[in-house]
Design a protein around this motif. Structure first.
Motif, PDB file in Angstrom:
ATOM      1  N   HIS A  40      12.288  34.322 -27.886  1.00 19.97           N
ATOM      2  CA  HIS A  40      13.540  34.118 -27.144  1.00 19.97           C
ATOM      3  C   HIS A  40      13.575  35.495 -26.406  1.00 19.97           C
ATOM      4  N   PHE A  41      13.153  36.816 -27.388  1.00 15.70           N
ATOM      5  CA  PHE A  41      13.397  37.934 -26.493  1.00 15.70           C
ATOM      6  C   PHE A  41      12.174  38.022 -25.364  1.00 15.70           C
ATOM      7  N   ALA A  42      11.147  37.583 -25.728  1.00 11.23           N
ATOM      8  CA  ALA A  42       9.957  37.702 -24.803  1.00 11.23           C
ATOM      9  C   ALA A  42      10.049  36.682 -23.365  1.00 11.23           C
ATOM     10  N   ALA A  43      10.566  35.680 -23.955  1.00 12.09           N
ATOM     11  CA  ALA A  43      10.963  34.677 -22.636  1.00 12.09           C
ATOM     12  C   ALA A  43      11.893  35.362 -21.699  1.00 12.09           C
ATOM     13  N   TYR A  44      12.972  35.986 -22.266  1.00 12.27           N
ATOM     14  CA  TYR A  44      13.950  36.481 -21.436  1.00 12.27           C
ATOM     15  C   TYR A  44      13.609  37.896 -20.930  1.00 12.27           C
ATOM     16  N   TYR A  72      23.075  33.382 -18.008  1.00 12.47           N
ATOM     17  CA  TYR A  72      22.000  32.303 -18.169  1.00 12.47           C
ATOM     18  C   TYR A  72      21.585  31.840 -19.510  1.00 12.47           C
ATOM     19  N   GLY A  73      21.169  33.054 -20.235  1.00  9.21           N
ATOM     20  CA  GLY A  73      21.078  32.713 -21.672  1.00  9.21           C
ATOM     21  C   GLY A  73      22.167  31.991 -22.421  1.00  9.21           C
ATOM     22  N   SER A  75      24.289  29.994 -21.081  1.00  9.75           N
ATOM     23  CA  SER A  75      24.605  28.668 -20.473  1.00  9.75           C
ATOM     24  C   SER A  75      23.313  27.901 -20.920  1.00  9.75           C
ATOM     25  N   ASP A  76      22.236  28.572 -21.336  1.00  9.21           N
ATOM     26  CA  ASP A  76      21.199  27.594 -21.907  1.00  9.21           C
ATOM     27  C   ASP A  76      21.425  27.357 -23.429  1.00  9.21           C
ATOM     28  N   GLU A  77      22.110  27.914 -24.021  1.00 10.65           N
ATOM     29  CA  GLU A  77      22.519  27.702 -25.504  1.00 10.65           C
ATOM     30  C   GLU A  77      23.572  26.699 -25.484  1.00 10.65           C
ATOM     31  N   VAL A  78      24.439  26.670 -24.512  1.00 16.45           N
ATOM     32  CA  VAL A  78      25.295  25.471 -24.093  1.00 16.45           C
ATOM     33  C   VAL A  78      24.755  24.125 -24.008  1.00 16.45           C
ATOM     34  N   HIS A  79      23.662  24.416 -22.890  1.00 16.56           N
ATOM     35  CA  HIS A  79      23.026  23.065 -22.517  1.00 16.56           C
ATOM     36  C   HIS A  79      22.355  22.252 -23.848  1.00 16.56           C
ATOM     37  N   GLN A  80      21.728  23.335 -24.593  1.00 18.48           N
ATOM     38  CA  GLN A  80      21.016  22.828 -25.683  1.00 18.48           C
ATOM     39  C   GLN A  80      21.941  22.095 -26.596  1.00 18.48           C
ATOM     40  N   SER A  81      23.284  22.459 -26.593  1.00 16.34           N
ATOM     41  CA  SER A  81      24.358  21.421 -27.551  1.00 16.34           C
ATOM     42  C   SER A  81      24.260  20.049 -27.025  1.00 16.34           C
ATOM     43  N   PHE A  82      23.853  19.641 -25.731  1.00 14.06           N
ATOM     44  CA  PHE A  82      23.713  18.536 -25.210  1.00 14.06           C
ATOM     45  C   PHE A  82      22.537  17.629 -25.510  1.00 14.06           C
ATOM     46  N   VAL A  83      21.505  18.297 -26.053  1.00 13.75           N
ATOM     47  CA  VAL A  83      20.194  17.676 -26.079  1.00 13.75           C
ATOM     48  C   VAL A  83      20.048  17.465 -27.518  1.00 13.75           C
TER      49      VAL A  83
END
Length: 127
Positions: A40-44, A72-73, A75-83
């Motif tokens: 996660h650190f590397a990607a961001y 954005y990070g 929002s990405d975590e929120v997005h994952q809650s729907f996956v």
């Protein structure tokens, strides 16, 4: 428009890549031990570099860029809650934010030093 797209396009494409990866029910990435926080650190950190690149022509300071990357990070975590098969993780967001902070601050320092060195009347004898 071309100037804006040239500056911010790479960061937007990178964000789209993160979104697509986060939309996958399972992601098989290498892990270091039991933690994916380094990834996660590397990607961001990569996102932070692209945000710094986009913000450099406009001379944006680091805080707005860090805010964009951190939000954005989140929002990405929120997005994952729907996956299906994915769950949000506060510590993933912390790792994301720290990656953005590290590279944005390093880039800001680099660009600031470079600008001072190339400023009219700058003392070029000490490098």
């Amino acid at each position: 428009m071309k100037r804006w797209l040239r500056a911010w396009g790479p960061a937007l494409l990178y964000m789209a890549g993160i979104f697509v990866a986060s939309a996958q029910p399972t992601v098989s990435l290498p892990r270091l031990g039991d933690s994916d926080k380094v990834l996660h650190f590397a990607a961001y950190a990569g996102l932070g570099g692209l945000l710094a690149y986009g913000g450099a022509p406009a001379a944006l300071g680091p805080l707005p860029l860090i805010a964009i990357g951190s939000m954005y990070g989140a929002s990405d975590e929120v997005h994952q809650s729907f996956v299906p098969g994915r769950t949000p993780d506060l510590l993933d967001w912390v790792a994301d934010t720290l990656g953005v902070i590290a590279v944005v601050l390093a880039a800001h320092r680099y660009f600031s030093r470079r600008a001072r060195a190339h400023a009219p009347g700058a003392d070029h004898s000490r490098r």
